[in-house]
Design a protein around this motif. Structure first.
Motif, PDB file in Angstrom:
ATOM      1  N   VAL A 294     -18.343  11.444  59.403  1.00 27.20           N
ATOM      2  CA  VAL A 294     -17.702  11.981  58.220  1.00 27.20           C
ATOM      3  C   VAL A 294     -18.288  11.510  56.888  1.00 27.20           C
ATOM      4  O   VAL A 294     -17.997  10.458  56.888  1.00 27.20           O
ATOM      5  CB  VAL A 294     -15.873  11.915  58.362  1.00 27.20           C
ATOM      6  CG1 VAL A 294     -15.236  12.630  57.269  1.00 27.20           C
ATOM      7  CG2 VAL A 294     -15.439  12.289  59.734  1.00 27.20           C
ATOM      8  N   ASP A 295     -18.664  12.147  56.059  1.00 25.94           N
ATOM      9  CA  ASP A 295     -19.133  11.810  55.024  1.00 25.94           C
ATOM     10  C   ASP A 295     -18.030  12.268  53.775  1.00 25.94           C
ATOM     11  O   ASP A 295     -17.988  13.374  53.523  1.00 25.94           O
ATOM     12  CB  ASP A 295     -20.423  12.442  54.305  1.00 25.94           C
ATOM     13  CG  ASP A 295     -21.036  11.889  53.041  1.00 25.94           C
ATOM     14  OD1 ASP A 295     -20.275  11.036  52.338  1.00 25.94           O
ATOM     15  OD2 ASP A 295     -22.273  11.991  52.602  1.00 25.94           O
ATOM     16  N   PHE A 296     -17.257  11.243  53.567  1.00 23.34           N
ATOM     17  CA  PHE A 296     -15.902  11.835  52.814  1.00 23.34           C
ATOM     18  C   PHE A 296     -15.692  11.405  51.340  1.00 23.34           C
ATOM     19  O   PHE A 296     -16.277  10.269  51.154  1.00 23.34           O
ATOM     20  CB  PHE A 296     -14.566  10.968  53.764  1.00 23.34           C
ATOM     21  CG  PHE A 296     -14.758   9.543  53.419  1.00 23.34           C
ATOM     22  CD1 PHE A 296     -14.284   8.619  52.447  1.00 23.34           C
ATOM     23  CD2 PHE A 296     -15.103   8.904  54.590  1.00 23.34           C
ATOM     24  CE1 PHE A 296     -14.195   7.413  52.821  1.00 23.34           C
ATOM     25  CE2 PHE A 296     -15.119   7.428  54.761  1.00 23.34           C
ATOM     26  CZ  PHE A 296     -14.766   6.948  53.641  1.00 23.34           C
ATOM     27  N   LYS A 297     -15.227  12.298  50.492  1.00 18.59           N
ATOM     28  CA  LYS A 297     -15.026  12.217  49.204  1.00 18.59           C
ATOM     29  C   LYS A 297     -13.382  12.399  48.768  1.00 18.59           C
ATOM     30  O   LYS A 297     -13.084  13.471  48.771  1.00 18.59           O
ATOM     31  CB  LYS A 297     -15.968  13.069  48.401  1.00 18.59           C
ATOM     32  CG  LYS A 297     -17.166  13.299  48.848  1.00 18.59           C
ATOM     33  CD  LYS A 297     -18.093  12.179  48.587  1.00 18.59           C
ATOM     34  CE  LYS A 297     -19.583  12.346  48.971  1.00 18.59           C
ATOM     35  NZ  LYS A 297     -20.569  11.437  48.493  1.00 18.59           N
ATOM     36  N   LEU A 298     -12.824  11.341  48.823  1.00 20.67           N
ATOM     37  CA  LEU A 298     -11.576  11.468  48.674  1.00 20.67           C
ATOM     38  C   LEU A 298     -11.169  11.312  47.325  1.00 20.67           C
ATOM     39  O   LEU A 298     -11.617  10.529  46.443  1.00 20.67           O
ATOM     40  CB  LEU A 298     -10.842  10.332  49.334  1.00 20.67           C
ATOM     41  CG  LEU A 298     -10.480  10.272  50.932  1.00 20.67           C
ATOM     42  CD1 LEU A 298      -9.868   8.838  51.322  1.00 20.67           C
ATOM     43  CD2 LEU A 298      -9.637  11.104  51.331  1.00 20.67           C
ATOM     44  N   LEU A 299     -10.160  12.209  46.801  1.00 19.39           N
ATOM     45  CA  LEU A 299      -9.782  12.127  45.310  1.00 19.39           C
ATOM     46  C   LEU A 299      -8.063  12.122  45.380  1.00 19.39           C
ATOM     47  O   LEU A 299      -7.542  13.194  46.087  1.00 19.39           O
ATOM     48  CB  LEU A 299     -10.001  13.622  44.766  1.00 19.39           C
ATOM     49  CG  LEU A 299      -9.652  13.818  43.132  1.00 19.39           C
ATOM     50  CD1 LEU A 299     -10.564  12.345  42.443  1.00 19.39           C
ATOM     51  CD2 LEU A 299     -10.180  15.063  42.744  1.00 19.39           C
ATOM     52  N   ILE A 300      -7.542  11.386  44.756  1.00 21.54           N
ATOM     53  CA  ILE A 300      -6.071  11.189  44.622  1.00 21.54           C
ATOM     54  C   ILE A 300      -5.571  11.142  43.242  1.00 21.54           C
ATOM     55  O   ILE A 300      -6.144  10.274  42.236  1.00 21.54           O
ATOM     56  CB  ILE A 300      -5.727   9.595  45.169  1.00 21.54           C
ATOM     57  CG1 ILE A 300      -6.147   9.665  46.726  1.00 21.54           C
ATOM     58  CG2 ILE A 300      -4.285   9.476  45.268  1.00 21.54           C
ATOM     59  CD1 ILE A 300      -5.972   8.284  47.250  1.00 21.54           C
ATOM     60  N   GLY A 301      -4.755  11.982  42.842  1.00 20.95           N
ATOM     61  CA  GLY A 301      -4.093  12.115  41.537  1.00 20.95           C
ATOM     62  C   GLY A 301      -2.626  11.929  41.680  1.00 20.95           C
ATOM     63  O   GLY A 301      -2.179  11.272  42.456  1.00 20.95           O
ATOM     64  N   SER A 302      -2.124  11.937  40.529  1.00 20.02           N
ATOM     65  CA  SER A 302      -0.634  11.556  40.518  1.00 20.02           C
ATOM     66  C   SER A 302       0.302  12.234  41.440  1.00 20.02           C
ATOM     67  O   SER A 302       1.237  11.663  42.040  1.00 20.02           O
ATOM     68  CB  SER A 302       0.058  11.755  39.241  1.00 20.02           C
ATOM     69  OG  SER A 302      -0.066  13.109  38.828  1.00 20.02           O
ATOM     70  N   ASP A 303      -0.024  13.456  41.803  1.00 17.88           N
ATOM     71  CA  ASP A 303       0.758  14.534  42.586  1.00 17.88           C
ATOM     72  C   ASP A 303      -0.070  14.966  43.748  1.00 17.88           C
ATOM     73  O   ASP A 303       0.322  15.923  44.196  1.00 17.88           O
ATOM     74  CB  ASP A 303       1.487  15.239  41.869  1.00 17.88           C
ATOM     75  CG  ASP A 303       0.775  16.002  40.814  1.00 17.88           C
ATOM     76  OD1 ASP A 303      -0.251  16.277  41.128  1.00 17.88           O
ATOM     77  OD2 ASP A 303       1.486  16.368  39.742  1.00 17.88           O
ATOM     78  N   PHE A 304      -1.087  14.615  44.152  1.00 20.91           N
ATOM     79  CA  PHE A 304      -1.783  15.052  45.251  1.00 20.91           C
ATOM     80  C   PHE A 304      -2.834  14.348  45.616  1.00 20.91           C
ATOM     81  O   PHE A 304      -3.395  13.174  45.216  1.00 20.91           O
ATOM     82  CB  PHE A 304      -2.896  16.468  44.514  1.00 20.91           C
ATOM     83  CG  PHE A 304      -4.003  15.955  43.483  1.00 20.91           C
ATOM     84  CD1 PHE A 304      -5.137  15.730  44.248  1.00 20.91           C
ATOM     85  CD2 PHE A 304      -3.908  15.796  42.354  1.00 20.91           C
ATOM     86  CE1 PHE A 304      -6.345  15.355  43.578  1.00 20.91           C
ATOM     87  CE2 PHE A 304      -4.766  15.381  41.696  1.00 20.91           C
ATOM     88  CZ  PHE A 304      -5.974  15.307  42.184  1.00 20.91           C
ATOM     89  N   ILE A 305      -3.367  14.438  46.978  1.00 20.06           N
ATOM     90  CA  ILE A 305      -4.432  13.679  47.768  1.00 20.06           C
ATOM     91  C   ILE A 305      -5.143  14.733  48.409  1.00 20.06           C
ATOM     92  O   ILE A 305      -4.554  15.470  48.886  1.00 20.06           O
ATOM     93  CB  ILE A 305      -3.677  12.876  48.978  1.00 20.06           C
ATOM     94  CG1 ILE A 305      -2.625  11.977  48.175  1.00 20.06           C
ATOM     95  CG2 ILE A 305      -4.794  12.182  49.689  1.00 20.06           C
ATOM     96  CD1 ILE A 305      -1.675  11.022  49.384  1.00 20.06           C
ATOM     97  N   SER A 306      -6.542  14.609  48.376  1.00 22.14           N
ATOM     98  CA  SER A 306      -7.340  15.577  48.734  1.00 22.14           C
ATOM     99  C   SER A 306      -8.785  15.166  49.214  1.00 22.14           C
ATOM    100  O   SER A 306      -8.970  14.001  48.890  1.00 22.14           O
ATOM    101  CB  SER A 306      -7.728  16.553  47.575  1.00 22.14           C
ATOM    102  OG  SER A 306      -8.594  16.065  46.723  1.00 22.14           O
ATOM    103  N   LEU A 307      -9.084  15.785  50.334  1.00 25.42           N
ATOM    104  CA  LEU A 307     -10.525  15.569  50.742  1.00 25.42           C
ATOM    105  C   LEU A 307     -11.454  16.577  50.188  1.00 25.42           C
ATOM    106  O   LEU A 307     -11.173  17.890  50.368  1.00 25.42           O
ATOM    107  CB  LEU A 307     -10.509  15.639  52.246  1.00 25.42           C
ATOM    108  CG  LEU A 307     -11.671  15.375  53.077  1.00 25.42           C
ATOM    109  CD1 LEU A 307     -12.413  14.120  52.725  1.00 25.42           C
ATOM    110  CD2 LEU A 307     -12.014  15.619  54.466  1.00 25.42           C
ATOM    111  N   LYS A 308     -12.259  16.170  49.348  1.00 24.37           N
ATOM    112  CA  LYS A 308     -13.227  17.115  48.313  1.00 24.37           C
ATOM    113  C   LYS A 308     -13.976  18.001  49.340  1.00 24.37           C
ATOM    114  O   LYS A 308     -14.582  17.619  50.386  1.00 24.37           O
ATOM    115  CB  LYS A 308     -13.857  16.299  47.475  1.00 24.37           C
ATOM    116  CG  LYS A 308     -12.933  15.627  46.287  1.00 24.37           C
ATOM    117  CD  LYS A 308     -13.588  14.942  45.405  1.00 24.37           C
ATOM    118  CE  LYS A 308     -14.383  15.502  44.758  1.00 24.37           C
ATOM    119  NZ  LYS A 308     -15.250  14.509  43.547  1.00 24.37           N
ATOM    120  N   GLU A 309     -14.579  19.122  48.574  1.00 23.36           N
ATOM    121  CA  GLU A 309     -15.185  20.305  49.357  1.00 23.36           C
ATOM    122  C   GLU A 309     -16.615  19.830  49.648  1.00 23.36           C
ATOM    123  O   GLU A 309     -17.327  20.033  50.458  1.00 23.36           O
ATOM    124  CB  GLU A 309     -15.136  21.543  48.510  1.00 23.36           C
ATOM    125  CG  GLU A 309     -14.075  22.431  48.477  1.00 23.36           C
ATOM    126  CD  GLU A 309     -13.949  23.450  47.682  1.00 23.36           C
ATOM    127  OE1 GLU A 309     -14.494  23.579  46.591  1.00 23.36           O
ATOM    128  OE2 GLU A 309     -13.354  24.466  48.112  1.00 23.36           O
TER     129      GLU A 309
END
Length: 653
Positions: A294-309
């Motif tokens: 898994v080559d992962f790019k995590l992005l975490i904001g104030s109200d979201f958690i995402s695994l980027k495209e």
């Protein structure tokens, strides 16, 4: 002008003298300040966490060295949480004054961290409580700030140089015990090296962990291997969830952690070899992923958690680009997108994990395909659901089938149901079986009734009904349980003829892929599929096929069944072995069963499948005249029906 310069110089000298005096004062009175600091920590633990924090001895050594012994944290009325015999560390005083505390050097000897959960509670719950406002309500969590704050605090306490001796993490979850212990862990010149002893209720292992660990620049590149040739087993998961998980080695790399514009990004890579998973709900045998990363790019904001495209998952030769997000801006919304770029169909088949798709072994295919999935659900408003699945074929053709030869549907064959791992009596699907009934000899009422109940669009769909699937998910989320399925007749047929009735992830995934191949390659006509379906499904205890069912219940041929009888048979398809519970002690059908069948007939009227003339003479109560009637009398003596009530000799060997 000169006077001003002299004043500035004097002022600067004064400030410098004050700083020197302050530093000297801190140096000479630092042990007193240390005791006062420890007293404040003890008070905080007592008031905020209802726990006793104690240090038997603490003092500075040299200018910035700190030595402490017999440090313990004990929640009141619970087991010890932390116990360390000796700690030596070095703190930069200038960083201490600025408030940015970073430990330069750390030595720990003889200690443990212990997490205990028992019938009367646990010893760590007080340290996990959420913060509350003045109105005593839980503050809305800022995911980015929380994650970044936690990461930076942890990394600040990880020194550039560290040595641990005889330190253990102990977990006791209702008697399920796991111990992770290191004799020696060394971090020096950004290189980490340790051997980890792992002990559980069921196994003991020794892991080796080596690689780059740079807490100051927030980078890591670590590899985990076993000290012998056996696979690494993950502790706790087996005892807690009955999932055995093991692998040859694990590679974990963190390239970047950055906080900007209120969003936290984490980039990294992880890979594993021969990942093996065993759980009866996943598959009957081991599921093995030979190579995965898994080559992962995590992005975490104030109200979201995402695994980027632009993340990528690789399973053998399958490359998948996923996008996953959990958003709480207004409601709790889950989003999943997945793309498999164009690839060879044979590479896909060869890359399927061993044990998860056993019926595809030996299958050969020509051509390419690509796939796109878009799924979105609002947990608080589950009716707002998006589901789009698109499979694009490029010269795709199945040239050889695996263990599940779908062409079997076009010929005569022997069917044997499997229940609870045991094969039932064989049923021959062909003219040699006197109960076998061609589709044109099955009452049109029964065909229409069963299709209405089980799969109204069977003759037109390609194996799946997207809208039914969406409604099933919405209803299950609303009910917080599995309350509705979305199986089509195609799926039921594949499950009965080629698979088993086991409720595993493996069986469901195989069912989906086999149905797609069956329906989209026109392997069998819809009429033939429906004919086989009526002749293989279970209609009662040890009753298979509509020919047997018509005799078992009504002593008739399938062509002679009345509308009333067909409505009854259609209503019991989901739970045929419990048909007797539709009747009272006198053998009369209960009112709720009557209402259910009346509802089916109303739907058929609405769809133009029935006319008023069809219902003439249908007011009379249904009468069970076949061998099934004996089971109605048994209901008074035994409320739990057993499959062994009827035992018949096999009709065809």
């Amino acid at each position: 002008m000169k006077i001003n310069k002299q004043k500035i110089i004097r002022f600067l000298l004064f400030i410098l003298i004050l700083l020197v005096v302050a530093i000297i004062s801190i140096y000479f009175f630092r042990n007193t300040l240390l005791k006062e600091g420890i007293a404040k920590v003890e008070k905080k633990f007592s008031q905020d966490y209802n726990a006793d924090f104690s240090i038997k001895k603490a003092n500075f050594e040299g200018f910035s060295g700190l030595s402490m012994s017999e440090i313990t944290i004990v929640p009141r009325g619970a087991d010890t949480l932390i116990s360390i015999e000796n700690i030596k560390t070095k703190v930069n005083l200038f960083e201490l004054i600025s408030g940015n505390v970073q430990i330069e050097n750390l030595e720990l000897k003889n200690g443990f961290v212990q997490l205990v959960k028992g019938k009367n509670g646990n010893n760590y719950d007080a340290f996990l409580k959420s913060k509350t406002t003045d109105n005593d309500t839980i503050e809305k969590r800022d995911y980015a700030e929380s994650a970044y704050g936690l990461i930076t605090k942890l990394l600040n306490y990880v020194p550039a140089k560290m040595e641990l001796q005889n330190i253990a993490l102990r977990i006791d979850d209702m008697g399920k015990k796991t111990i992770l212990r290191t004799d020696k862990l060394a971090l020096k010149n950004q290189q980490l090296s340790t051997s980890l002893h792992v002990e559980t209720n069921s196994f003991t292992q020794k892991w080796n962990i080596k690689g780059l660990a740079d807490p100051r620049n927030i980078k890591a590149d670590l590899k985990i291997t076993n000290s012998d040739t056996t696979q690494i087993q993950l502790p706790y998961i087996k005892d807690k969830f009955n999932i055995s998980t093991s692998f040859d080695n694990l590679h974990l790399k963190i390239d970047n952690i950055d906080m900007s514009f209120g969003e936290l990004s984490i980039d990294g890579f992880t890979s594993v070899e021969n990942l093996t998973i065993n759980n009866p709900r996943i598959a009957k045998k081991d599921v093995v992923f030979n190579k995965g990363s898994v080559d992962f790019k995590l992005l975490i904001g104030s109200d979201f958690i995402s695994l980027k495209e632009n993340s990528q998952v690789i399973i053998n030769n399958i490359k998948l680009n996923p996008y996953v997000e959990y958003n709480t801006e207004k409601d709790r919304v889950y989003t999943l997108k997945a793309t498999i770029p164009r690839m060879k169909a044979q590479d896909f088949i060869n890359s399927l994990p061993n044990g998860l798709f056993s019926h595809f072994q030996g299958m050969q295919a020509e051509g390419d395909f690509d796939y796109n999935l878009a799924f979105k659900i609002n947990i608080d408003k589950p009716w707002r659901l998006t589901f789009n699945s698109k499979f694009n074929k490029h010269g795709l053709r199945i040239s050889k089938y695996g263990d599940a030869n779908l062409n079997k549907l076009n010929s005569e064959f022997t069917y044997q149901a499997i229940e609870n791992g045991r094969r039932q009596r064989p049923v021959y699907i062909g003219e040699q079986n006197p109960f076998y009934t061609p589709l044109n000899q099955i009452s049109p009422y029964l065909q229409k009734s069963v299709l209405t109940c089980e799969d109204p669009s069977f003759m037109s769909h390609r194996g799946f009904i997207t809208e039914a699937f969406k409604q099933s998910i919405s209803k299950n989320v609303s009910a917080k349980r599995f309350a509705r399925g979305a199986s089509t007749i195609s799926m039921q047929l594949v499950k009965n003829v080629f698979l088993t009735r086991e409720k595993t992830l493996s069986r469901k995934l195989e069912e989906i892929l086999l149905v797609y191949i069956l329906e989209n390659n026109r392997i069998a006509s819809k009429e033939r599929m429906l004919e086989v379906y009526f002749n293989v499904i279970e209609w009662g205890p040890n009753v298979y096929g509509i020919g047997e069912a018509a005799k078992f219940y009504f002593q008739k041929e399938a062509a002679d069944l009345t509308l009333k009888e067909c409505l009854f048979l259609a209503s019991i398809v989901p739970k045929p072995k419990k048909f007797m519970y539709q009747f009272d002690d006198l053998g009369n059908q209960k009112s709720n069963a009557d209402r259910q069948q009346e509802l089916i007939s109303k739907i058929m009227f609405r769809r133009g499948l029935l006319t008023p003339e069809d219902t003439i003479g249908q007011k009379a109560p249904i009468y069970i005249s076949g061998r099934a009637r004996s089971l109605l009398r048994l209901k008074e003596r035994d409320t739990i029906f057993r499959d062994t009530v009827i035992v018949e000799e096999p009709m065809f060997e």
